[in-house]
Design a protein around this motif. Sequence first.
Motif, mmCIF file in Angstrom:
data_model
loop_
_atom_site.group_PDB
_atom_site.id
_atom_site.type_symbol
_atom_site.label_atom_id
_atom_site.label_comp_id
_atom_site.label_asym_id
_atom_site.label_seq_id
_atom_site.Cartn_x
_atom_site.Cartn_y
_atom_site.Cartn_z
ATOM 1 N N ALA A 1 11.360 19.108 2.841
ATOM 2 C CA ALA A 1 10.516 17.915 2.856
ATOM 3 C C ALA A 1 11.043 16.842 3.796
ATOM 4 O O ALA A 1 10.298 15.937 4.195
ATOM 5 N N PRO B 1 4.591 18.721 0.224
ATOM 6 C CA PRO B 1 4.560 17.258 0.195
ATOM 7 C C PRO B 1 3.859 16.627 1.378
ATOM 8 O O PRO B 1 3.240 15.566 1.239
ATOM 9 N N SER B 2 3.952 17.285 2.537
ATOM 10 C CA SER B 2 3.378 16.692 3.742
ATOM 11 C C SER B 2 3.053 17.768 4.761
ATOM 12 O O SER B 2 3.840 18.708 4.939
ATOM 13 N N SER C 1 5.930 18.306 7.279
ATOM 14 C CA SER C 1 7.097 19.107 6.904
ATOM 15 C C SER C 1 6.748 20.546 6.572
ATOM 16 O O SER C 1 7.525 21.461 6.861
ATOM 17 N N THR D 1 -0.045 23.413 6.806
ATOM 18 C CA THR D 1 -1.233 23.361 5.948
ATOM 19 C C THR D 1 -1.763 24.731 5.535
ATOM 20 O O THR D 1 -2.463 24.841 4.537
#
Length: 205
Positions: free
Chosen positions: A47, A70-71, A74, A77
Amino acid sequence: MNRLAFATARLMRRDAPLAALSVPQSALLADLSGRHVALIGNARALADQAHGARIDAADRVVRINRAPMPSPASHGTRTDWLGLATRLPDADRARLDPGRILWMSPKRKRLDWDSASSPGFYLHPLADIDMLAGRLGVPPTTGAMLIDLCLRSDLASLTLYGFDFFASLSLSGRRNAAQVPHDFAAEGAWVADLLRQDHRLTLIR
């Protein structure tokens, strides 16, 4: 197989009917031939990195269990394959939207109908799980089984992200290494050996 027959086979621990729902391992491995594969572990340290674009640029993106993300920066998708050893809540199934589910656990009673009846479903053979457990001396993690499986194929490369063998703990829970039935030091040493032996494998820290 209908839902009732599936539930009966699962309850009675009859592996053959469940295996009949699976694509052959040979077909699964053929899908990786010549491809660059990203396998995403759940280490908390990932992360803090910015590998998302590199992850999404892979030909196949493989994630593990509930696969916290989380993002996008990082973690990326995409989820092309999802390796499971636990039940997948509906919210996570919708969030991840995996192209293919791989059931990696020997605990078949945890396998759910939605996963088993999904397109391209794969059931990892018990003999393969036992073989890897024999090498490690303890039950392997889902990540270790996926590494072993992917490297059986004729893939171009396998890049590991989010694998620090529990040094930073896991995004998917609060347990420490002593509270899970795996030997992370043994898995780390095994991966280190693979890195020396197989030029297709890369570990991104």
